[in-house]
Design a protein around this motif. Structure first.
Motif, PDB file in Angstrom:
ATOM      1  N   TYR A  49       0.851  -1.185   0.000  1.00  0.00           N
ATOM      2  CA  TYR A  49       0.000   0.000   0.000  1.00  0.00           C
ATOM      3  C   TYR A  49       0.890   1.238   0.000  1.00  0.00           C
ATOM      4  O   TYR A  49       1.739   1.390   0.891  1.00  0.00           O
ATOM      5  CB  TYR A  49      -0.910   0.002   1.234  1.00  0.00           C
ATOM      6  N   GLU A  70      -9.120   1.502   6.800  1.00  0.00           N
ATOM      7  CA  GLU A  70      -9.326   1.123   5.404  1.00  0.00           C
ATOM      8  C   GLU A  70      -8.463  -0.087   5.031  1.00  0.00           C
ATOM      9  O   GLU A  70      -8.916  -1.002   4.337  1.00  0.00           O
ATOM     10  CB  GLU A  70      -8.995   2.302   4.494  1.00  0.00           C
ATOM     11  N   GLU A  73      -9.999  -3.254   6.590  1.00  0.00           N
ATOM     12  CA  GLU A  73     -11.142  -3.725   5.823  1.00  0.00           C
ATOM     13  C   GLU A  73     -10.721  -4.328   4.485  1.00  0.00           C
ATOM     14  O   GLU A  73     -11.297  -5.326   4.040  1.00  0.00           O
ATOM     15  CB  GLU A  73     -12.140  -2.584   5.620  1.00  0.00           C
ATOM     16  N   GLN A  74      -9.732  -3.748   3.852  1.00  0.00           N
ATOM     17  CA  GLN A  74      -9.236  -4.285   2.577  1.00  0.00           C
ATOM     18  C   GLN A  74      -8.698  -5.708   2.770  1.00  0.00           C
ATOM     19  O   GLN A  74      -8.988  -6.608   1.980  1.00  0.00           O
ATOM     20  CB  GLN A  74      -8.136  -3.373   2.025  1.00  0.00           C
ATOM     21  N   GLU A  75      -7.921  -5.905   3.828  1.00  0.00           N
ATOM     22  CA  GLU A  75      -7.341  -7.226   4.087  1.00  0.00           C
ATOM     23  C   GLU A  75      -8.402  -8.239   4.498  1.00  0.00           C
ATOM     24  O   GLU A  75      -8.347  -9.397   4.072  1.00  0.00           O
ATOM     25  CB  GLU A  75      -6.255  -7.118   5.165  1.00  0.00           C
ATOM     26  N   ALA A  78     -10.386  -9.144   1.379  1.00  0.00           N
ATOM     27  CA  ALA A  78      -9.634  -9.981   0.439  1.00  0.00           C
ATOM     28  C   ALA A  78      -9.823 -11.463   0.771  1.00  0.00           C
ATOM     29  O   ALA A  78      -9.716 -12.322  -0.106  1.00  0.00           O
ATOM     30  CB  ALA A  78      -8.152  -9.615   0.464  1.00  0.00           C
ATOM     31  N   THR A  81     -15.736 -11.710   1.938  1.00  0.00           N
ATOM     32  CA  THR A  81     -16.526 -10.534   1.590  1.00  0.00           C
ATOM     33  C   THR A  81     -17.764 -10.360   2.469  1.00  0.00           C
ATOM     34  O   THR A  81     -18.399  -9.314   2.423  1.00  0.00           O
ATOM     35  CB  THR A  81     -16.958 -10.585   0.110  1.00  0.00           C
TER      36      THR A  81
END
Length: 120
Positions: A49, A70, A73-75, A78, A81
């Motif tokens: 990132y 953020e 949440e992205q990890e 991934a 969902t």
């Protein structure tokens, strides 16, 4: 023929980088969801990132404070969902328990190809 630029002449990018390596709580959570596939690996390939540059430890920590939610949440997304299966507590302390956070202040572009932004 080299595909890389002369490293001495390679431009530095005006960004820092964060790499998150899953720690045991993340690995335990991922395993608890089943799915049968291979689990994430702390030693495997990770997303990088790019973040704002920082000048000192204090500004580095401010950057992490601004972006950890953020990134968390992205990890999580991934791997799963379904947000209802995500941990309810997602504060900075939990983030630091779930990931080994590596912050790198030097980003050098050694590719001979032009840098392009790719829409996700």
């Amino acid at each position: 023929m080299s595909h890389l630029t002369d490293i001495d002449a390679a431009p530095m990018v005006n960004r820092g980088a964060i790499i998150l390596r899953p720690a045991q709580p993340y690995l335990d959570w991922a395993a608890s969801l089943g799915g049968g596939g291979p689990l994430p690996s702390a030693d495997g390939e990770q997303a990088v990132y790019l973040v704002d540059e920082w000048e000192n430890d204090r500004s580095q920590q401010r950057i992490l404070q601004r972006c950890f939610a953020e990134l968390f949440e992205q990890e999580l997304g991934a791997w799963c969902t379904d947000e209802s299966l995500w941990p309810k507590k997602r504060d900075l302390a939990t983030f630091k328990k779930w990931f080994r956070v590596e912050m790198h202040s030097l980003v050098v572009d050694v590719s001979a190809e032009p840098l392009e932004l790719v829409e996700s």
